[in-house]
Scaffold this active site. Structure first.
Site: not given
Ligand SMILES: [Zn+2]
Length: 422
Positions: A200-201
């Site tokens: 997700c980062t």
């Protein structure tokens, strides 16, 4: 005369009676023993070049070196035994002949091989083994091999293992007396695999240039498929990733994406710094000199692990890492392994790869005499593959059962006692 005067300062250390020499020591024997003593260096890269030079200048005369790599142009900034003309040639051979030319009277025998190409008879000829490797897998292999070689009735079968390692400004040197003191496998959890950046980062909020490169590598490549298969050695492929990363970095105002960083992240290259290698290699070679000559107490029996950190100012710390009774290589007990009965066998295998003290990438598993999964031969893999989707409960495993795990990369069997989570 010139030949002996070259060593006169070293010989003051090697031949003068001191607080750590034996009572009957008269100083005449050490140079002779060191002249005929064979010492093995594993790795002729950044650390290995330093180690070979230091050992030759510390009075070792019969040195062997193993490295299967060839010289790349990017090695030349720190692997100082190599020149531009050497690019493409064997590291072991070039390093050996360079040091032989510079330090007269020293014989260095190169082996352009993998360490796994040699058997116990080969390793038995050495008095000391010094590792300057960047691979944990190779360290684990030589560690287990030297431990298997120990024969209680033959003191010569115990080969002190000196291991150096660096990563950027950090490093460590440690001395292992196989079966007697804490081994590399006992200490494996000190080298946890690097935590992966959450997907997700990468997808939403990159903060570092590395995140942008991983995004291009993991997400953009998959989506756009610019070439059928990523070849990390193909400059065209790396250029594609570099340009994608750069565009993304500019969007988020992140500086620092370069071609060489892209290559480093994609190939997972650990940054190497010449001076850290020099510091760690020097400390490894001083321990070798102390073990070979008894001129001072070495690391090993008590304190056995020196860590060095230059990340923030300078810090070193030396301590005793304790031997573990449940070490799969030098211990006798099986290790507890907490699992969940709802896990599938594949979940368990993934867990074994990630656990810092296991790090087994291609395990085969058996439990109480029953084969759960075998990587090879192919026929057995096909027969057992259906187990991968079954849960531990469905496989009939119970809390308290022992499972044994083997991995083709290692010469040890890892024993675990299953502990089911409540
Ligand atoms: Zn151990």
């Amino acid at each position: 005369m010139a030949a002996t005067s070259r060593w006169q300062y070293l010989d003051r250390i090697r031949t003068v009676k001191g607080p750590f020499t034996d009572d009957d020591f008269d100083g005449s024997v050490v140079p002779e023993t060191m002249d005929i003593m064979k010492i093995l260096v594993i790795g002729a890269g950044g650390l290995g070049c330093e180690i070979l030079k230091d050992l030759a200048l510390s009075g070792f005369k019969d040195i062997h070196v193993i490295d299967m790599d060839t010289i790349d142009i990017s090695n030349l900034n720190r692997q100082f035994l190599f020149r531009k003309d050497d690019v493409g040639k064997s590291k072991a051979e070039c390093a050996a002949s360079f040091v032989e030319r510079r330090v007269k009277g020293v014989k260095i025998t190169p082996h352009n091989n993998r360490i796994q190409d040699f058997d116990e008879d080969f390793y038995m000829q050495f008095a000391i083994v010094v590792c300057g490797l960047d691979s944990i897998e190779a360290r684990r292999w030589i560690n287990a091999t030297l431990i298997n070689m120990v024969d209680e009735d033959n003191p010569d079968s115990l080969k002190p293992l000196i291991d150096g390692g660096t990563e950027g400004f950090k490093g460590q040197s440690r001395v292992i007396f196989p079966t007697v003191t804490s081994c590399i496998e006992c200490q494996l959890d000190m080298f946890a695999p690097r935590a992966a950046v959450p997907l997700c980062t990468l997808a939403t909020i990159p903060r570092q240039p590395e995140h942008c490169i991983e995004w291009a590598h993991v997400i953009a490549w998959d989506k756009e498929k610019p070439f059928p298969k990523l070849d990390k050695d193909d400059p065209e492929h790396i250029t594609w990733l570099y340009q994608k990363s750069l565009t993304r970095a500019q969007e988020f105002n992140i500086p620092g994406v370069t071609y060489s960083l892209t290559q480093g992240v994609v190939k997972n290259i650990i940054p190497a710094i010449a001076s850290t290698n020099a510091i760690i290699a020097a400390s490894c070679c001083n321990e070798a000199l102390k073990i070979a000559s008894s001129c001072a107490p070495s690391l090993g029996m008590e304190e056995n692990y020196m860590m060095y950190s230059g990340n923030e100012s300078i810090y070193t710390y030396t301590f005793k890492h304790e031997k573990k009774d449940d070490c799969p290589v030098c211990g006798t007990l099986a290790r507890p392994l907490t699992v969940n009965s709802k896990w599938t066998l594949q979940d368990l295998i993934d867990h074994l790869a990630e656990r810092p003290e296991a790090q087994l990438k291609r395990p085969s598993l058996r439990a109480e005499g029953k084969t759960l999964y075998m990587q090879s031969p192919q026929s057995l893999r096909e027969q057992t593959a259906s187990n991968l989707a079954k849960t531990l409960k469905e496989l009939g495993l119970e809390s308290g059962w022992e499972i044994s795990v083997t991995d083709a990369a290692f010469v040890a069997t890892f024993r675990f006692i299953l502990r089911f989570e409540a």
